[in-house]
Design a protein around this motif. Sequence first.
Motif, PDB file in Angstrom:
ATOM      1  N   SER A 132       0.859  -1.065   0.079  1.00  4.88           N
ATOM      2  CA  SER A 132      -0.085  -0.012   0.048  1.00  4.88           C
ATOM      3  C   SER A 132       1.034   1.019  -0.128  1.00  4.88           C
ATOM      4  CB  SER A 132      -1.050   0.012   1.297  1.00  4.88           C
ATOM      5  OG  SER A 132      -1.850  -0.834   1.073  1.00  4.88           O
ATOM      6  N   SER A 163      -4.301  -8.829   2.531  1.00  9.39           N
ATOM      7  CA  SER A 163      -3.794  -7.438   2.765  1.00  9.39           C
ATOM      8  C   SER A 163      -3.387  -6.705   1.374  1.00  9.39           C
ATOM      9  CB  SER A 163      -2.494  -7.355   3.712  1.00  9.39           C
ATOM     10  OG  SER A 163      -2.200  -5.941   4.119  1.00  9.39           O
ATOM     11  N   LEU A 171      -4.587  -7.557  -1.671  1.00 12.12           N
ATOM     12  CA  LEU A 171      -5.781  -7.359  -2.555  1.00 12.12           C
ATOM     13  C   LEU A 171      -6.777  -6.364  -1.712  1.00 12.12           C
ATOM     14  CD1 LEU A 171      -6.574 -11.290  -2.862  1.00 12.12           C
ATOM     15  CD2 LEU A 171      -6.447  -9.821  -4.620  1.00 12.12           C
ATOM     16  N   ALA A 172      -6.602  -6.146  -0.475  1.00 12.38           N
ATOM     17  CA  ALA A 172      -7.492  -5.079   0.147  1.00 12.38           C
ATOM     18  C   ALA A 172      -6.660  -3.943  -0.010  1.00 12.38           C
ATOM     19  CB  ALA A 172      -7.655  -5.573   1.555  1.00 12.38           C
ATOM     20  N   SER A 173      -5.497  -3.686  -0.414  1.00  9.00           N
ATOM     21  CA  SER A 173      -4.692  -2.569  -0.443  1.00  9.00           C
ATOM     22  C   SER A 173      -5.603  -1.001  -0.493  1.00  9.00           C
ATOM     23  CB  SER A 173      -3.864  -2.551  -1.346  1.00  9.00           C
ATOM     24  OG  SER A 173      -2.969  -1.225  -1.579  1.00  9.00           O
ATOM     25  N   CYS A 174      -5.218  -0.176   0.435  1.00 11.52           N
ATOM     26  CA  CYS A 174      -6.051   1.122   0.266  1.00 11.52           C
ATOM     27  C   CYS A 174      -5.400   1.932  -1.138  1.00 11.52           C
ATOM     28  CB  CYS A 174      -5.893   1.784   1.529  1.00 11.52           C
ATOM     29  SG  CYS A 174      -4.200   1.758   2.232  1.00 11.52           S
ATOM     30  N   ALA A 175      -3.974   1.445  -1.570  1.00 16.76           N
ATOM     31  CA  ALA A 175      -3.812   2.141  -2.900  1.00 16.76           C
ATOM     32  C   ALA A 175      -4.419   1.674  -3.950  1.00 16.76           C
ATOM     33  CB  ALA A 175      -2.016   1.746  -2.873  1.00 16.76           C
ATOM     34  N   VAL A 204      -3.380  -1.491  -7.453  1.00 18.09           N
ATOM     35  CA  VAL A 204      -2.465  -2.269  -7.448  1.00 18.09           C
ATOM     36  C   VAL A 204      -3.098  -3.838  -7.837  1.00 18.09           C
ATOM     37  CG1 VAL A 204      -1.302  -3.529  -5.530  1.00 18.09           C
ATOM     38  CG2 VAL A 204      -1.270  -1.396  -5.402  1.00 18.09           C
ATOM     39  N   ALA A 261      -2.133   5.484   1.840  1.00 20.10           N
ATOM     40  CA  ALA A 261      -1.798   5.588   0.543  1.00 20.10           C
ATOM     41  C   ALA A 261      -1.415   7.002   0.188  1.00 20.10           C
ATOM     42  CB  ALA A 261      -3.052   4.993  -0.275  1.00 20.10           C
ATOM     43  N   MET A 303      -9.597  -2.731   5.875  1.00 16.46           N
ATOM     44  CA  MET A 303      -8.880  -3.251   4.539  1.00 16.46           C
ATOM     45  C   MET A 303      -7.706  -3.805   4.990  1.00 16.46           C
ATOM     46  SD  MET A 303     -10.274   0.370   2.384  1.00 16.46           S
ATOM     47  CE  MET A 303      -9.902  -0.497   1.032  1.00 16.46           C
ATOM     48  N   ASP A 304      -6.605  -3.190   4.642  1.00 19.87           N
ATOM     49  CA  ASP A 304      -5.179  -3.816   4.879  1.00 19.87           C
ATOM     50  C   ASP A 304      -4.529  -3.453   6.020  1.00 19.87           C
ATOM     51  OD1 ASP A 304      -4.584  -1.112   4.101  1.00 19.87           O
ATOM     52  OD2 ASP A 304      -3.361  -1.398   2.494  1.00 19.87           O
ATOM     53  N   SER A 350     -11.937  -8.024   2.234  1.00 22.87           N
ATOM     54  CA  SER A 350     -11.741  -7.063   3.471  1.00 22.87           C
ATOM     55  C   SER A 350     -13.114  -7.197   4.499  1.00 22.87           C
ATOM     56  CB  SER A 350     -11.829  -5.549   3.209  1.00 22.87           C
ATOM     57  OG  SER A 350     -11.113  -5.331   2.122  1.00 22.87           O
ATOM     58  N   THR A 361      -9.043  -9.626   7.401  1.00 21.81           N
ATOM     59  CA  THR A 361      -7.713  -9.286   6.832  1.00 21.81           C
ATOM     60  C   THR A 361      -6.996  -8.145   7.689  1.00 21.81           C
ATOM     61  OG1 THR A 361      -8.568  -9.753   4.525  1.00 21.81           O
ATOM     62  CG2 THR A 361      -6.684  -8.223   4.902  1.00 21.81           C
TER      63      THR A 361
END
Lengths: 223, 223, 223, 223, 223, 223, 223, 223
Positions: D152, D183, D185-189, D192, E122, E146-147, E174, E179
């Motif tokens: 992220s 984590s 897959l759930a990235s807040c960025a 990705v 992010a 989320m992550d 999520s 996660t």
Amino acid sequence: MHVHDHNRFDRIGMPEAVLCSPKTPAQLDEIVAELGGGDTAPVLFTRLTAEQLSKLASETQRRLEHDPVSSTAYLNGVLPRRAGRVAIVAAGTSDLAVAREAQRTLHFCGVTGDLIVDVGVAGLWRLERRLPEIRKANVVIAVAGMDAALVSVLGGLVHAPVIAAPTSVGYGVSEGGRTALHSSLASCAQGVTVVNIDNGFGAACAAVRILGLLGQSSEVAAR
Amino acid sequence: MHVHDHNRFDRIGMPEAVLCSPKTPAQLDEIVAELGGGDTAPVLFTRLTAEQLSKLASETQRRLEHDPVSSTAYLNGVLPRRAGRVAIVAAGTSDLAVAREAQRTLHFCGVTGDLIVDVGVAGLWRLERRLPEIRKANVVIAVAGMDAALVSVLGGLVHAPVIAAPTSVGYGVSEGGRTALHSSLASCAQGVTVVNIDNGFGAACAAVRILGLLGQSSEVAAR
Amino acid sequence: MHVHDHNRFDRIGMPEAVLCSPKTPAQLDEIVAELGGGDTAPVLFTRLTAEQLSKLASETQRRLEHDPVSSTAYLNGVLPRRAGRVAIVAAGTSDLAVAREAQRTLHFCGVTGDLIVDVGVAGLWRLERRLPEIRKANVVIAVAGMDAALVSVLGGLVHAPVIAAPTSVGYGVSEGGRTALHSSLASCAQGVTVVNIDNGFGAACAAVRILGLLGQSSEVAAR
Amino acid sequence: MHVHDHNRFDRIGMPEAVLCSPKTPAQLDEIVAELGGGDTAPVLFTRLTAEQLSKLASETQRRLEHDPVSSTAYLNGVLPRRAGRVAIVAAGTSDLAVAREAQRTLHFCGVTGDLIVDVGVAGLWRLERRLPEIRKANVVIAVAGMDAALVSVLGGLVHAPVIAAPTSVGYGVSEGGRTALHSSLASCAQGVTVVNIDNGFGAACAAVRILGLLGQSSEVAAR
Amino acid sequence: MHVHDHNRFDRIGMPEAVLCSPKTPAQLDEIVAELGGGDTAPVLFTRLTAEQLSKLASETQRRLEHDPVSSTAYLNGVLPRRAGRVAIVAAGTSDLAVAREAQRTLHFCGVTGDLIVDVGVAGLWRLERRLPEIRKANVVIAVAGMDAALVSVLGGLVHAPVIAAPTSVGYGVSEGGRTALHSSLASCAQGVTVVNIDNGFGAACAAVRILGLLGQSSEVAAR
Amino acid sequence: MHVHDHNRFDRIGMPEAVLCSPKTPAQLDEIVAELGGGDTAPVLFTRLTAEQLSKLASETQRRLEHDPVSSTAYLNGVLPRRAGRVAIVAAGTSDLAVAREAQRTLHFCGVTGDLIVDVGVAGLWRLERRLPEIRKANVVIAVAGMDAALVSVLGGLVHAPVIAAPTSVGYGVSEGGRTALHSSLASCAQGVTVVNIDNGFGAACAAVRILGLLGQSSEVAAR
Amino acid sequence: MHVHDHNRFDRIGMPEAVLCSPKTPAQLDEIVAELGGGDTAPVLFTRLTAEQLSKLASETQRRLEHDPVSSTAYLNGVLPRRAGRVAIVAAGTSDLAVAREAQRTLHFCGVTGDLIVDVGVAGLWRLERRLPEIRKANVVIAVAGMDAALVSVLGGLVHAPVIAAPTSVGYGVSEGGRTALHSSLASCAQGVTVVNIDNGFGAACAAVRILGLLGQSSEVAAR
Amino acid sequence: MHVHDHNRFDRIGMPEAVLCSPKTPAQLDEIVAELGGGDTAPVLFTRLTAEQLSKLASETQRRLEHDPVSSTAYLNGVLPRRAGRVAIVAAGTSDLAVAREAQRTLHFCGVTGDLIVDVGVAGLWRLERRLPEIRKANVVIAVAGMDAALVSVLGGLVHAPVIAAPTSVGYGVSEGGRTALHSSLASCAQGVTVVNIDNGFGAACAAVRILGLLGQSSEVAAR
């Protein structure tokens, strides 16, 4: 815009079918309008609840021959009758929706499916009483939730192919059907096969594929 | 002390079989001594690795006809030949152990099983080249790990019953075979059935049950 | 009170976006009021259902350009057009919401996304018919639920980057999308990448990042 | 008996590769003998540990150019050099095996991959120091275990496509890599994408697909 | 019939609290009637939504000081003020309900809790801008879904105890918060501790336990 | 090539530590050589088993002060003594490795940690006998496997912060520690926090962060 | 340092027992030395494999009465004989280790346990033949792996308390015993209770608790 | 069509019972009509909520003696009184529905069940106060959600059989009851047995089976 697979029955012997649960009423109305013309082939609709049906256009509703217990509907009638007999065995009335989905799918494909319910293994004598009837079938579909012990017991009592259709009925560890699914896959009875949870439609399709062997040569080929 | 199920083949058409992995060498020696007498029926041993075999008594080893690829062994020969042809289709050599277990089980039951490997769906042309051969079979066993996409592609190309045998080959989310199992159960191809992970034996037993329909009447009964 | 990330597009080329599902109507009204001024940048709203929209202030509703199929909305228009073409391929209409979310996000970012639906692998000929069109795209997004076999088949047919967007459509083991997700990650096709379940937005953002390479030097550097 | 996919590179731009972990020494010897002829194409072997290598025939060992850190080997050299630069960023030496697998795969495909390690987010200043270097790459591969927070943070700092390769390093909830996978897959960025756990090979293949865009037209088409 | 734990605050320094979600309106009315007498101690009610509140007796409603964002209520006021300052840091407004539950619980216990939101990793510059404020706190509560990358980044930037409160916000992997929970537990930052998903109350209680050290001797004992 | 975080102790008060389990002997030898110079700071090595140690260079072994029960080692001595006392409470000798890892980490950080074992809740009288001792600690670390009931019982008996370190000891549903982890997170005792499974190191680090409050002002600020 | 619970038998009627698997040889030697004095009470050791035993001091080995099938050992003899008869029913020899652990624990507690094996439900006639024997028992322990269908069938055939001890025997979905555990918990037979996977010891302890009712008054109390 | 198991009480001592949750109102009306005749045996209905009851035919409602807290109903009265006393212990009012289901089932079977609530282990003194009462019971049912620590504490305090009924109460990791279930199965107290989540009915049935031992001979048989 839809590109339905009109010749699927010719190609692989499987019925043209529409899974309704993830579709909107507008999408379903459009599909029925497109496929419901005069000389088109029969189409099976699955997971179409009475509540969902009531939201469709009245013309759509008129065209569909609906069954509320199994949440299935026929469009343009059913397929021609064909050989074979399937026994659909279920532990209790709680599994009736899935058992009926299997029966309706078989009927759509031209196959006779006999429903045998209330034969849970916690009362073995009830199952034993119905065994002669079950043994007459070419294929057996075992519809079972909770511990799915019915699958193993049936598999140990009949020669015919046994297809397990685990159901999502239950609470705690049974909820959602994973226990019934895994128990069916881990069955101590040999040669039992399994379909997805609550998939009475798939179990019936598998039975139809199997019944296709009835007309095939049974001579032992030279090795 | 063992009470083996000697007449299982008569009762439900399934072979007498012994799962070896959870048994000690002493237990296996005892079972072979008991079942290996002159006029007893053929017995199939599964999940008997070459390493495990080497720890058995020499007399036991002498009696068993072992195949290291599939980790199976025959005791007292095999069952009489019977009608039907099964295609065992596998994506790659990584799935060979399971595919061979299916083939050896079929051979034990008197059935011919043709092995068709290296036909993964990431290179569709390889599968298409072998389709005529696959379509000749009465039953298709699809052995597939990782994403098990082979199962759905096959199910959409043939009329015959398709039995998926997911394998545990792979790493990350593929490890242990859950992804291949679930993918097979969720197959978008209709009427595919599934057995437990790495269960080539079970897939073959299911095929044998299905081949039993070859000799049955195909007349359409009065409803 | 909100500290929105107004210059995200300049900083990393990604659109300013608001995930609406976990927010209350009051929070959304406040965000739109703050961000919807005359000369501010375009903002994308995702997971804003028609039902949720109907609960917002009428002024908020007036400002948002909403699409009910994808549950997305634009505020202050969209970003300038940019190079590149993306093919969004989906097995069936059940996956349309996710496919449209990808298409709407691409459109917001100034990119053309072509929707190609009803190409499930259980009927390969439907997919093969659309291949020339798919192969023209710089990036392919494969939207697929259930067994996600479409991902592997596509990955084996095209040179372009393939981004899998697994969907939660289905029942039993398919429910929630874990099977489609794991199947995509375990794909036997090389170099396929995956985003979170139902994340059409994320798949489109990844495509936009990739399209950024179109203007970059393609000379082979000295090692 | 093996039907290798010799023209895969031409067809979809992906390398011919052999996953070794599930194969026996005999199978590997056979594959190398078959593919290692004078004028055949380069082949990449993955998940071939030093220990496994030591069990192969000496002729096989001689032909393979092996790297023990990444457990990869080249047969018949590597592919021609091509445009593009990839940054492979890893939080620590624990993730080195996966990072090196990505680097070796890139090198096999003719692409330069720069390794940037020891930049965990618990010490942000270490990452920030390397940012100029990372920002020069056309594609970024983020190799990360445990909480995969690196994914992220990187995704929020660069314009380039970011491919997360989660690793199985760790204990407790990190063991096996599911936490790092989810984590990522759930990235807040935004934008990705993710490959399977420990799949450095797949991340590199995805980068190669993306680098294919470098030579493509960047004109904005008429809508 | 209820045997509330009136002296819990004296015994272990924790507030008397009632978890409302699994209780019926009748049960809640009875509890408030019993505990709401003139000179009894303050009681905290958690997970009491505005909708649930509206179903209680009007006398009950009158007595409770309710906050709809956090779904908490006070009965008989709050506890006396005590030393210490807690920073409650949250990535976005989506996590506000949990962050506010922590803040309201702290306030109930007499502790000041500062809310710092919209500081997702992010966009690191947003977090860095608020660091001086965060570093003034004796304890930091990191609320993140989320992550949960925020947890690791924060843990690497401050000396104070960091308590992670993972939230259930999100979709796909999520959804439900597993996660975020696992990511927090696997944090690469040292000495971070974690509470149950959505447990803002528990995070605040842990902070109160920690603040108890403020008045304790800091002399280094002889070993 | 390693970029160690030498000033971590100054920056966030946490020790410089190296997780050894995923590293090769060569990597560890290199790290010790680099960090073990004359005037460098103390470094803690965790998850370094006696077996792993025996494979390191003799010079490396000589430099490390190793403890086989906890699989930890000190390089360059330990940090200066500091205020505070921690009670490490464990249900039985099975959890000793994790409890000792916590104790050794505390000792490395200059903190006294008292070990209190064999106090499982199935025999409450044993725990009650040790309560006065436990209550003298500023922080309590509860090391517990299986059902982790010890965590809730302790949390209901002491004012101090309670950090649960669940262990992987056990079989069946206990195996791997998920049950102990989830049970700790779901504890009915208020304000208990949790670290990853088997993470005695992390629990000690959290205690060190908390002990940092001992020297801080305990005046009640004006609101 | 060990504080064993010497009077557990008096306090709650349960045996003093030591779980050996997570303990080192040194710890076990110490425990036996401490507990094995002349006049101390009998102690049961569980999960002590023959291999582990061989690593203990010879004096320790001499004192322990070991059984390799069940991996149990007695120290200082067994407890006095007491009333009651338990039937331990197992589907096959694969479950023998767990069944024997139950039998040895019962014997240690002075109770007679009869072993009845090879009665899997896939061959119901084998179970029916042994029913009269099973029905004589005061308590039935059902040891079952795979689908655990034996549990439901037994529960539907006997009046006595039925305790299910699921086993970890199997592969694929059976591996580790979760399927057998969940199937037992979801049993369609009423009033069946369950212990942890492979916990023959716990099933026997539960039986001993139940047998305690044999000497209690059976008069119907006034309501 | 229903084949109810009228003589189950004679056969295995278990009550005739109907699980209502998965049945439609029409199915329930039919069952009550069939079973509710003048001289038929008592029948227990479980999981029949007040809301579900209100949708049944008025004649059906009239015949059923319903309890809304436990969602149970009696048809044709209850079974004759029998010997034995059961203590139903629950941590809090949140678990009352399950505790009451157990109590109502016991009452239906003619057994007295005493309800003891609000005795959570986070306040041990509350449990200790009720111990004399609990120790008078022949069987103890421990109803517990969240961490189910109550089960282990109780198991360590009483001689009687302890049956754990884990509940689904809670949020985060507690939601659905898996944590309480696993914690109960992993209990450090010996000889505790467990039923499915929320299965107060099953716990009561198990107690009834156990109480059957009260009338049986307690003489120690010759070995």
